[in-house]
Design a protein around this motif. Structure first.
Motif, short mmCIF file in Angstrom:
data_model
loop_
_atom_site.label_atom_id
_atom_site.label_comp_id
_atom_site.label_asym_id
_atom_site.label_seq_id
_atom_site.Cartn_x
_atom_site.Cartn_y
_atom_site.Cartn_z
N ALA A 1 -10.25 43.45 4.71
CA ALA A 1 -11.14 43.40 3.54
C ALA A 1 -12.06 44.06 3.56
CB ALA A 1 -11.24 41.66 3.89
N VAL A 2 -11.81 45.15 3.74
CA VAL A 2 -12.87 46.06 3.89
C VAL A 2 -12.78 46.88 3.09
CG1 VAL A 2 -13.62 48.45 5.30
CG2 VAL A 2 -12.45 46.20 6.46
N ASN B 1 -5.10 33.05 15.43
CA ASN B 1 -4.81 32.02 14.56
C ASN B 1 -6.13 31.60 14.00
OD1 ASN B 1 -2.79 32.89 14.54
ND2 ASN B 1 -1.75 31.50 16.22
N LYS B 2 -7.31 30.96 15.51
CA LYS B 2 -8.59 30.16 15.13
C LYS B 2 -9.68 30.76 14.43
CE LYS B 2 -9.51 26.69 17.91
NZ LYS B 2 -9.57 25.55 19.56
N ILE B 3 -9.50 32.50 14.86
CA ILE B 3 -10.15 32.96 14.17
C ILE B 3 -10.02 33.65 12.65
CG2 ILE B 3 -11.03 35.61 13.79
CD1 ILE B 3 -10.87 35.64 17.08
N LYS B 4 -8.65 33.50 12.99
CA LYS B 4 -8.04 33.66 11.37
C LYS B 4 -7.97 32.51 10.28
CE LYS B 4 -3.91 36.60 11.19
NZ LYS B 4 -2.56 36.53 11.29
N GLY B 5 -8.11 31.17 11.16
CA GLY B 5 -8.41 30.29 10.13
C GLY B 5 -10.17 30.02 9.14
N PHE B 6 -11.05 30.16 10.57
CA PHE B 6 -11.99 30.37 10.45
C PHE B 6 -12.56 31.08 9.19
CE2 PHE B 6 -16.44 30.37 11.11
CZ PHE B 6 -17.23 31.27 10.77
N ALA B 7 -12.44 32.86 9.66
CA ALA B 7 -12.63 34.04 8.82
C ALA B 7 -11.89 34.42 7.39
CB ALA B 7 -12.07 34.59 9.26
N SER B 8 -10.79 32.56 7.21
CA SER B 8 -10.20 32.91 6.09
C SER B 8 -10.61 31.73 4.97
CB SER B 8 -8.50 32.18 5.96
OG SER B 8 -8.46 31.82 6.65
N THR B 9 -11.32 31.07 5.39
CA THR B 9 -11.84 29.87 4.65
C THR B 9 -12.74 30.41 3.83
OG1 THR B 9 -13.69 28.78 6.35
CG2 THR B 9 -11.50 27.65 5.93
N PRO C 1 -26.71 35.47 4.08
CA PRO C 1 -25.57 36.74 3.83
C PRO C 1 -24.67 35.86 3.86
CG PRO C 1 -26.58 36.74 5.79
CD PRO C 1 -27.38 35.74 5.31
N PRO C 2 -23.64 36.61 2.62
CA PRO C 2 -22.50 36.48 2.57
C PRO C 2 -21.01 36.70 2.99
CG PRO C 2 -22.35 38.22 1.37
CD PRO C 2 -24.39 37.76 2.24
N TYR C 3 -21.56 36.07 4.27
CA TYR C 3 -20.57 36.52 5.63
C TYR C 3 -20.55 35.05 6.59
CZ TYR C 3 -24.47 39.55 7.42
OH TYR C 3 -25.70 40.10 7.86
N SER D 1 -13.64 42.21 9.49
CA SER D 1 -14.92 42.19 8.95
C SER D 1 -16.13 42.20 7.65
CB SER D 1 -15.34 44.19 9.02
OG SER D 1 -14.69 45.08 8.55
N LYS D 2 -15.04 42.15 6.49
CA LYS D 2 -16.07 42.24 5.63
C LYS D 2 -16.55 40.51 5.51
CE LYS D 2 -16.36 42.70 0.55
NZ LYS D 2 -15.80 42.51 -0.75
N VAL D 3 -16.02 39.61 5.45
CA VAL D 3 -15.96 38.15 5.24
C VAL D 3 -16.99 37.57 6.80
CG1 VAL D 3 -14.84 37.92 3.68
CG2 VAL D 3 -14.30 37.18 5.66
N THR D 4 -16.80 38.00 8.06
CA THR D 4 -16.86 37.78 9.75
C THR D 4 -17.74 38.96 9.96
OG1 THR D 4 -15.12 36.62 8.93
CG2 THR D 4 -16.42 36.23 11.29
#
Lengths: 355, 329, 355
Positions: free
Chosen positions: A21-22, B89-97, B109-111, B138-141
């Motif tokens: 997503a970069v 998995n936990k991080i993926k779950g968090f970041a992907s919402t 900010p949008p992250y 890294s773009k969203v989190t």
């Protein structure tokens, strides 16, 4: 330290699934120098001349066997095979090469599916009669996965060549080892590393002192990836306008500076017990150093000191005990006292020998 | 939790970065970074109880406000999770919402922000996996990595983060903060209280505040003295330790062991006893360095043995015997 | 009903002999309002469980004593695996008591599930507010690290619905993270004089005539363990009443056995004797006496008869072998090694002293 192969950014990346997503701008600005300066030609790969020559010859004679490249991280394994691939396939490099992380938690079945999808499309009009599949981190695969992998290799042997990459050859099952030609990549010599560092410095136009380059090379410890990361890290966290100096390199990595080790050694050899504990604890806290790092570097220092053989042997043995215990969540203060004690004993032996 | 039993560490945790004690350089740089609201990944390192989590949370609050913070910020303790896949998995779950709307009045900010505590206890493999996840999302989190020693974080992660070193807290700083909390809670810091807090917390503000709170709750007096703090800290009476050392000097092993047994029966943990014993021996001017060395070596071994789960009284007996033999010679 | 249970105080006010101060502090703590998480630690037989139950009584009243024993099973899904965990719990309307370490390696699931269940069924307290339940956990020091981490997290998350009272012997085996979230209460073993007083109290309540010398000896033999004291007192009663001042206080079977072993070791130091000792150790192990206790007691009995120098040697060997025994898998090997080493040292000493 086992590290995965870094994602290869840029246009000539081999086929690889990436859920990145970069966005493009960020990627370019924050691009890691490890990737930017990854050698693209076989001749660019630092050191390992003999391995390069052999592989180069095999490639040009179209007799490339299965390869097993192993050795410590950052020594050029992935770079070498990628350079080979470029040489073999030229512009069709990305379609003819598949790079997979073999120990991905997606499992051996997914790996098998990817390989089968890739291997079953045969490209005509290419010089080489086979495709290349690179399997990274094969040593952290489970034994079962490795057995499954062996069958996969056998199945697709007609049109593909496999290259396995890993850190520890002992973790690869003999069945796989026997199918491959092994090449060991030893840690890079300081001169080879330094040359490359200076190249990067010139390309990036860095203001950096010679001391800092030495520091970076020393801290990298023969691992090119680590060296370049330290270099980039020091550059990014530099404050102010001056050049990057040795101090900022050490500050960035949190490692003890040579001056710190000297100071600590001085205290340990010359102060009495109580003072030594207090002073070393103060230095440690002031500079934010971990006792395990201090012990590790002190050992090197101890070997340069002038002292009776037996005293040195005992001292190093005691320090090894401290280092061992520190790995087990013991308490730094108590282990520090033991370290001071070890030096106190050594001091006594030195004094006795002098008489 | 109702206010009476909310931990004071939480209740009096500074909400703004400016209120964080004693970390001026860090605060200055953070405030600059906050202006742009385009922050890099952050790496906070330093001894425990110096304000790393506080700063991380304060930044989050200033960026998102109290409502949005619940959905935009995830705090993970790295030593909790077993296995790389759980972390992933936990991080993926968090970041992907998806990132929702911002909160009015805050930069929003949008992250999202992921705070990863005690990161230096992660194995290198787990850190490598984390690095790959950091790259992917890294773009969203943004990642805030908190640890004690920066040398334990692998280079690829450390090189992607802006590093901030948290200095250990000095005595005056701790004292001021404790006085502030005491006043707010209607307590007076009596004789020796402040010294006791400082000694037993070892420069860890969180520990010092918890000691104060425990003493206040358990004893219920309006004035807290050093005695209460020492009782709550679980420290052995120094006189007893001094007695043991004195008996060791005259090779009275039975007497020394009797006192040790009695201390153990009083419920004090073995580690506490060996630590106080070690400090006492090191402090003793009348003991030679070589002897101190021998005793401290045995104590360091006992430290590991206790971590391994060995029996406390046998290890202490061995230390007593080592001390007797060493001090006799 | 055994005297141990019959004369166990039920409320904090009833604790007038033992742990009086702590009881008063706890009473005030409960009355002041919201009770924090509590951690009771100290050696066995000091009164931790008694205090914990009395605190429950203070918070919830007499209804907390209507306890139901049930064996609960939880079926959990962890990823693709289904785990089934079974545990016996004792619960009232207001609390659940259990020993999670009995479940072995799956303890963390139990802890999390039970607390979640409790959070779902919160009682209404006297003021009509949603109150909290208490989870009483025994032997917290035997919980695995994962379970303790899980406990820490659950403590934070569900603290308004569920308070924890933790009991353990060795507080150093409880994670710092868990410890710092509880109010620690150190429960010291009562002094010998207090135990003596306790004996006289119970004697009075049972309308027995207790000679003071016997009371003193009972207190001494109990080694500051109230449970043990009352048990041996009852054993004396069964043996012979009216009490005689010089009546023997019975040791536990196994303790007498260990004393015998010690005597045998001191009598003869030969391989033959060592083999006999091994047989005796097996006897003890088969009867579920923990090996650490055996070694500890053996060292104590041996020390009674040794010179100071030998005591030092014995202590050194005992600590060494017990530590290794802890890490190893077969206790008997280490116990035997200790005895063999001791015999060698003792024999050498005998020869050098007496020729």
């Amino acid at each position: 330290m086992t590290e995965a192969a870094m994602d290869v950014d840029g246009g000539d990346a081999p086929q690889r699934q990436k859920a990145s997503a970069v966005d493009a701008n960020d990627a370019k600005k924050n691009q890691m120098w490890v990737e930017k300066y990854r050698p693209s030609k076989l001749s660019d790969v630092a050191a390992h001349k003999d391995i390069i020559d052999t592989i180069g010859r095999l490639t040009s004679q179209d007799r490339l066997p299965y390869l097993l490249l192993y050795g410590p991280p950052g020594t050029g394994k992935t770079s070498t095979i990628l350079a080979v691939a470029k040489e073999l396939y030229g512009p069709q490099f990305s379609q003819m090469t598949l790079e997979l992380n073999a120990s991905d938690d997606r499992g051996i079945d997914v790996v098998r599916n990817e390989i089968s999808a890739f291997a079953s499309t045969m490209r005509f009009g290419s010089n080489a009669g086979f495709k290349l599949i690179i399997l990274d981190e094969c040593d952290s695969m489970t034994k079962d996965a490795q057995f499954a992998l062996r069958r996969i290799i056998e199945k697709y042997t007609k049109h593909t060549r496999f290259c396995l990459i890993g850190n520890y050859v002992s973790k690869v099952i003999p069945a796989l080892q026997s199918r491959c030609t092994r090449f060991r990549f030893s840690p890079l010599g300081p001169n080879a590393v330094k040359d490359r560092v200076q190249f990067v410095v010139r390309q990036e136009n860095l203001q950096i002192t010679d001391d800092a380059i030495d520091a970076v090379t020393r801290l990298g410890a023969g691992d090119m990836r680590r060296t370049l990361n330290i270099l980039q890290s020091s550059f990014l966290s530099k404050e102010g306008d001056g050049p990057i100096d040795a101090n900022s390199v050490y500050a960035t990595t949190g490692q003890p500076r040579p001056e710190d080790i000297e100071a600590i050694a001085g205290v340990l050899l010359n102060s009495n017990f109580k003072e030594a504990v207090a002073k070393v604890a103060a230095i440690k806290q002031e500079r934010g150093l971990a006792l395990a790092d201090i012990v590790r570097l002190l050992v090197e220092y101890v070997f340069r000191l002038h002292m009776p053989q037996l005293a040195r042997a005992n001292l190093v043995s005691d320090m090894a005990d401290v280092e061992y215990r520190l790995a087990y969540v013991t308490h730094e203060r108590l282990q520090l006292m033991a370290l001071v004690g070890a030096f106190a004993n050594a001091r006594e032996a030195i004094v006795a020998a002098a008489k | 939790m109702t206010s009476t039993s909310q931990p004071w560490v939480e209740k009096y945790r500074p909400r703004n970065i400016n209120d964080v004690a004693h970390q001026e350089e860090v605060v200055r740089t953070l405030e600059k970074a906050l202006e742009t609201a385009n922050m890099p990944h952050m790496l906070f390192y330093g001894p425990p109880g110096t304000g790393k989590t506080t700063c991380a949370l304060a930044i989050c609050r200033q960026l998102y406000g109290p409502e949005l913070i619940k959905s935009r910020v995830l705090e993970l303790n790295a030593s909790d999770e077993r296995g790389i896949s759980v972390v992933r998995n936990k991080i993926k779950g968090f970041a992907s919402t998806a990132v929702g709307q911002g909160a009015p009045g805050y930069p929003s900010p949008p992250y999202k922000i992921l705070i990863l505590d005690e990161a230096d206890s992660m194995t290198n493999d787990a850190q490598s996996a984390l690095r790959r996840t950091m790259e992917t999302y890294s773009k969203v989190t943004r990642f805030f990595i908190l640890c004690n020693y920066i040398s334990r974080i692998i280079e690829p992660i450390a090189s992607r983060c802006a590093k901030f070193r948290f200095k250990p807290l000095g005595h005056e700083v701790m004292g001021d903060r404790l006085k502030f909390i005491a006043t707010a809670e209607g307590l007076t810091l009596g004789e020796g209280c402040y010294e006791a807090c400082s000694t037993h917390s070892g420069g860890d503000m969180r520990k010092a505040i918890t000691l104060l709170q425990s003493a206040a709750r358990l004893f219920g007096t309006a004035t807290i003295t050093g005695k209460e703090i020492t009782a709550v800290a679980g420290a052995v009476d120094e006189d007893q330790v001094a007695q043991v050392v004195a008996l060791c000097k005259t090779n009275q092993v039975d007497g020394a062991n009797r006192i040790i047994e009695s201390i153990l029966k009083d419920g004090f943990p073995g580690l506490q006893i060996i630590t106080q014993f070690a400090e006492r021996v090191v402090d003793d001017e009348g003991v030679s360095d070589a002897v101190k060395g021998k005793i401290c070596a045995r104590i360091a071994e006992a430290d590991k043995a206790l971590v391994d789960g060995a029996d406390e009284s046998l290890q202490l007996m061995a230390i007593v015997s080592t001390a007797c033999v060493a001090m006799k010679a | 009903m055994l005297w141990v249970d019959k004369y166990r105080p039920h409320t904090l006010d009833q604790m007038t002999t033992v742990n009086t101060d702590i009881a008063q502090h706890l009473k005030r703590l409960v009355q002041d309002g919201d009770c924090p998480h509590l951690l009771f630690y100290g050696v066995g037989g000091a009164g931790k469980k008694t205090l914990a139950l009395a605190v429950l009584r203070e918070i919830f009243g007499a209804a907390v004593e209507k306890v139901k024993v049930e064996g609960k099973t939880w079926k959990l899904e962890q990823g693709e695996r289904k785990i089934e965990v079974e545990l016996t719990t004792m619960s009232s309307n207001y609390h659940v008591e259990m020993n999670p370490s009995d479940v072995g390696t799956k303890d963390r699931y139990v802890v999390q599930e039970v607390i979640k269940d409790m959070a779902k069924s919160r009682p209404i307290d006297a003021a009509g507010q949603q109150g909290y339940k208490v989870l009483l956990l025994n032997e917290v020091d035997r919980l695995s690290k994962e379970a303790q981490h899980g406990l820490r997290r659950t403590m934070e998350k569900y603290s308004s619905a569920c308070r924890l009272i933790l009991i353990c012997t060795s507080v150093s085996k409880v994670l710092d993270a868990v410890r710092s979230r509880c109010l620690p209460v150190r429960v010291a073993a009562p002094s010998v004089e207090t135990v003596e007083k306790l004996v006289m109290d119970v004697a009075q309540k049972e309308k027995l005539v207790m000679p003071p010398e016997l009371a003193a000896r009972l207190a001494l033999h109990s080694e500051r363990n109230m449970r043990r004291c009352l048990l041996s007192m009852e054993a004396c009663r069964v043996q012979q009443y009216p009490f005689k001042a010089d009546q023997p206080v019975q040791l536990c079977d196994w303790e007498a056995y260990v004393t015998q072993i010690a005597n045998e070791i001191l009598q003869e130091q030969t391989p033959k004797r060592l083999l006999q000792v091994r047989g005796r150790f097996y006897e003890l192990i088969v009867n579920c006496i923990p090996p650490e206790l055996i070694i500890k007691r053996l060292v104590r009995e041996l020390n009674r008869k040794l010179d100071v120098e030998l005591k030092h040697e014995t202590a050194r060997h005992a600590a060494y072998f017990e530590h290794r025994m802890n890490e190893g898998s077969k206790a008997i090997i280490h116990m035997e090694a200790f005895v063999a080493n001791f015999m060698a040292v003792y024999k050498k000493y005998l020869i050098s002293s007496f020729g």
